[in-house]
Design a protein around this motif. Structure first.
Motif, PDB file in Angstrom:
ATOM      1  N   VAL A 149       4.368   4.201  -9.618  1.00  0.00           N
ATOM      2  CA  VAL A 149       2.917   4.256  -9.647  1.00  0.00           C
ATOM      3  C   VAL A 149       2.566   4.733  -7.718  1.00  0.00           C
ATOM      4  O   VAL A 149       1.550   5.474  -7.433  1.00  0.00           O
ATOM      5  CB  VAL A 149       1.719   3.129  -9.731  1.00  0.00           C
ATOM      6  N   VAL A 150       3.085   3.619  -7.263  1.00  0.00           N
ATOM      7  CA  VAL A 150       3.120   3.791  -5.664  1.00  0.00           C
ATOM      8  C   VAL A 150       3.851   4.248  -4.979  1.00  0.00           C
ATOM      9  O   VAL A 150       3.540   5.560  -3.756  1.00  0.00           O
ATOM     10  CB  VAL A 150       3.009   1.828  -5.249  1.00  0.00           C
ATOM     11  N   ASN A 151       5.107   4.219  -4.895  1.00  0.00           N
ATOM     12  CA  ASN A 151       6.253   4.976  -4.344  1.00  0.00           C
ATOM     13  C   ASN A 151       6.032   6.642  -4.086  1.00  0.00           C
ATOM     14  O   ASN A 151       6.498   7.367  -3.315  1.00  0.00           O
ATOM     15  CB  ASN A 151       7.609   4.323  -4.407  1.00  0.00           C
ATOM     16  N   LEU A 152       5.947   6.990  -5.468  1.00  0.00           N
ATOM     17  CA  LEU A 152       5.523   8.699  -5.504  1.00  0.00           C
ATOM     18  C   LEU A 152       5.063   9.156  -5.400  1.00  0.00           C
ATOM     19  O   LEU A 152       4.940  10.750  -4.883  1.00  0.00           O
ATOM     20  CB  LEU A 152       6.859   8.740  -7.262  1.00  0.00           C
ATOM     21  N   ARG A 153       3.422   7.936  -5.349  1.00  0.00           N
ATOM     22  CA  ARG A 153       2.640   8.961  -4.995  1.00  0.00           C
ATOM     23  C   ARG A 153       2.579   8.768  -2.935  1.00  0.00           C
ATOM     24  O   ARG A 153       1.898  10.026  -2.561  1.00  0.00           O
ATOM     25  CB  ARG A 153       1.648   8.014  -5.386  1.00  0.00           C
ATOM     26  N   LEU A 154       2.750   7.651  -2.770  1.00  0.00           N
ATOM     27  CA  LEU A 154       2.372   7.512  -1.023  1.00  0.00           C
ATOM     28  C   LEU A 154       3.325   7.094   0.283  1.00  0.00           C
ATOM     29  O   LEU A 154       3.180   7.701   0.712  1.00  0.00           O
ATOM     30  CB  LEU A 154       1.834   5.433  -1.144  1.00  0.00           C
ATOM     31  N   LYS A 155       4.328   7.298  -0.313  1.00  0.00           N
ATOM     32  CA  LYS A 155       5.537   7.379  -0.085  1.00  0.00           C
ATOM     33  C   LYS A 155       6.373   9.029   0.283  1.00  0.00           C
ATOM     34  O   LYS A 155       6.552   9.336  -0.497  1.00  0.00           O
ATOM     35  CB  LYS A 155       7.363   5.869  -0.463  1.00  0.00           C
ATOM     36  N   GLY A 156       6.763   9.215   1.390  1.00  0.00           N
ATOM     37  CA  GLY A 156       7.941  10.592   1.485  1.00  0.00           C
ATOM     38  C   GLY A 156       7.259  11.046   3.079  1.00  0.00           C
ATOM     39  O   GLY A 156       6.907  10.625   4.001  1.00  0.00           O
ATOM     40  N   ASN A 157       8.418  12.391   3.451  1.00  0.00           N
ATOM     41  CA  ASN A 157       9.289  12.710   4.488  1.00  0.00           C
ATOM     42  C   ASN A 157       7.318  12.974   4.922  1.00  0.00           C
ATOM     43  O   ASN A 157       6.519  13.594   4.300  1.00  0.00           O
ATOM     44  CB  ASN A 157      10.279  13.420   4.928  1.00  0.00           C
ATOM     45  N   GLY A 158       6.852  12.746   6.091  1.00  0.00           N
ATOM     46  CA  GLY A 158       5.726  13.532   6.899  1.00  0.00           C
ATOM     47  C   GLY A 158       4.229  12.409   6.585  1.00  0.00           C
ATOM     48  O   GLY A 158       3.077  13.599   6.898  1.00  0.00           O
ATOM     49  N   ILE A 159       4.883  11.524   5.436  1.00  0.00           N
ATOM     50  CA  ILE A 159       2.859  10.916   4.695  1.00  0.00           C
ATOM     51  C   ILE A 159       2.939   9.503   5.587  1.00  0.00           C
ATOM     52  O   ILE A 159       3.226   8.771   6.193  1.00  0.00           O
ATOM     53  CB  ILE A 159       3.639  10.509   3.449  1.00  0.00           C
ATOM     54  N   THR A 162      -3.837   5.073   6.387  1.00  0.00           N
ATOM     55  CA  THR A 162      -3.902   3.551   6.552  1.00  0.00           C
ATOM     56  C   THR A 162      -4.015   3.062   5.983  1.00  0.00           C
ATOM     57  O   THR A 162      -3.994   3.343   4.472  1.00  0.00           O
ATOM     58  CB  THR A 162      -5.352   3.931   7.244  1.00  0.00           C
ATOM     59  N   GLU A 163      -4.865   1.966   6.134  1.00  0.00           N
ATOM     60  CA  GLU A 163      -4.100   0.978   4.791  1.00  0.00           C
ATOM     61  C   GLU A 163      -4.761   0.912   4.016  1.00  0.00           C
ATOM     62  O   GLU A 163      -5.310   0.980   3.014  1.00  0.00           O
ATOM     63  CB  GLU A 163      -4.478  -0.494   5.327  1.00  0.00           C
ATOM     64  N   SER A 164      -6.347   1.172   4.384  1.00  0.00           N
ATOM     65  CA  SER A 164      -7.922   1.476   3.309  1.00  0.00           C
ATOM     66  C   SER A 164      -7.383   2.742   2.452  1.00  0.00           C
ATOM     67  O   SER A 164      -8.022   2.491   1.242  1.00  0.00           O
ATOM     68  CB  SER A 164      -8.875   1.553   4.147  1.00  0.00           C
ATOM     69  N   ASN A 165      -7.300   3.560   3.702  1.00  0.00           N
ATOM     70  CA  ASN A 165      -6.974   4.505   2.518  1.00  0.00           C
ATOM     71  C   ASN A 165      -5.771   4.664   1.287  1.00  0.00           C
ATOM     72  O   ASN A 165      -5.951   5.447   0.731  1.00  0.00           O
ATOM     73  CB  ASN A 165      -6.770   5.940   3.143  1.00  0.00           C
ATOM     74  N   ALA A 166      -4.482   4.443   1.714  1.00  0.00           N
ATOM     75  CA  ALA A 166      -3.301   4.571   1.382  1.00  0.00           C
ATOM     76  C   ALA A 166      -4.044   3.251  -0.170  1.00  0.00           C
ATOM     77  O   ALA A 166      -3.846   3.472  -1.353  1.00  0.00           O
ATOM     78  CB  ALA A 166      -2.410   3.509   1.315  1.00  0.00           C
ATOM     79  N   GLU A 167      -4.565   2.118   0.221  1.00  0.00           N
ATOM     80  CA  GLU A 167      -5.611   1.090  -0.875  1.00  0.00           C
ATOM     81  C   GLU A 167      -6.419   2.094  -1.957  1.00  0.00           C
ATOM     82  O   GLU A 167      -6.278   1.861  -3.714  1.00  0.00           O
ATOM     83  CB  GLU A 167      -5.812  -0.127  -0.327  1.00  0.00           C
ATOM     84  N   GLY A 168      -7.015   2.391  -1.373  1.00  0.00           N
ATOM     85  CA  GLY A 168      -7.922   4.060  -2.223  1.00  0.00           C
ATOM     86  C   GLY A 168      -7.343   4.198  -3.049  1.00  0.00           C
ATOM     87  O   GLY A 168      -7.808   4.393  -3.854  1.00  0.00           O
ATOM     88  N   VAL A 169      -6.405   5.297  -2.747  1.00  0.00           N
ATOM     89  CA  VAL A 169      -5.542   6.599  -2.635  1.00  0.00           C
ATOM     90  C   VAL A 169      -4.621   5.603  -4.931  1.00  0.00           C
ATOM     91  O   VAL A 169      -4.811   6.327  -5.482  1.00  0.00           O
ATOM     92  CB  VAL A 169      -5.044   7.048  -2.583  1.00  0.00           C
ATOM     93  N   LEU A 170      -4.726   4.790  -4.090  1.00  0.00           N
ATOM     94  CA  LEU A 170      -3.485   4.145  -5.128  1.00  0.00           C
ATOM     95  C   LEU A 170      -4.240   3.317  -6.542  1.00  0.00           C
ATOM     96  O   LEU A 170      -3.805   3.792  -7.805  1.00  0.00           O
ATOM     97  CB  LEU A 170      -2.997   2.284  -4.306  1.00  0.00           C
ATOM     98  N   HIS A 171      -5.603   2.865  -5.979  1.00  0.00           N
ATOM     99  CA  HIS A 171      -6.517   2.065  -7.144  1.00  0.00           C
ATOM    100  C   HIS A 171      -6.702   3.037  -8.681  1.00  0.00           C
ATOM    101  O   HIS A 171      -6.889   3.413  -9.173  1.00  0.00           O
ATOM    102  CB  HIS A 171      -7.485   1.680  -6.748  1.00  0.00           C
TER     103      HIS A 171
END
Length: 209
Positions: A149-159, A162-171
């Protein structure tokens, strides 16, 4: 974390469930917060089943075996596998009795620490009964969700986030993968109806939101 979890449980009507199952590892910061979570959700504590992650419990069995003086590596391994089998089949009292007999000699305090660990968590170790009822014995499914859920969406080269955007997309991603997307969108679009139907917990829900 637990405030958000409480808000989610309230929003899906968890208080009306026939049973609440809590599965976690041995970290006390988790279990110390469970009673507060149950109270906030309005759940009947008598209908709560707590499960200590089986593989985490096995780590403590292995640690006990390592502190037994005079045993060969083969003896330690054999004891560990025997205790693991007994615990898996709801023979925890036998595990405790065998461990007590090991509490002698120079390393007794280390073994006794492991014994106390299991004694204080006895009600979370009924693994055979849990398995028969279809209750998960470990928290691995949740832990693997960190990658799915988290790593495949939020982590990667060149990604970069911001904390608020990451939390929003993750939700949003969590709602979609959980199959609750349409209900979530309805709550967002018709939030006044949503808040009014959960008036008893409005403050907690607003904090989480």
């Amino acid at each position: 974390i637990f405030r958000i979890l409480a808000a989610v449980l309230i929003s899906i009507g968890a208080a009306d469930a026939s049973e609440l199952i809590v599965v976690g590892d041995g970290a006390e910061w988790i279990w110390d917060r469970v009673p507060g979570l149950i109270e906030k959700v309005g759940f009947d504590a008598k209908r709560v089943t707590e499960v200590l992650d089986f593989y985490h419990a096995c780590e403590h069995l292995h640690e006990i075996a390592t502190h037994v003086r005079g045993w060969t590596e083969g003896q330690k391994k054999a004891w560990f596998h025997r205790m693991r089998h007994l615990m898996r089949h709801d023979k925890v009292d036998k595990v405790l009795d065998d461990t007590r007999r090991l509490c002698v000699g120079r390393n007794a305090k280390h073994i006794r620490r492991g014994l106390t660990y299991f004694e204080s968590r006895r009600h979370r170790l009924a693994y055979a009964a849990f398995k028969k009822r279809g209750i998960p014995l470990g928290s691995g499914a949740v832990e693997s969700a960190v990658r799915r859920v988290v790593n495949l969406r939020l982590k990667g080269n060149g990604i970069f986030w911001t904390e608020s955007n990451a939390e929003g997309v993750l939700h949003l991603r969590a709602q979609f993968l959980a199959g609750r997307w349409h209900e979530f969108v309805r709550c967002v679009l018709d939030h006044e109806v949503f808040w009014s139907t959960h008036s008893g917990s409005t403050s907690e829900l607003r904090k989480a939101a």
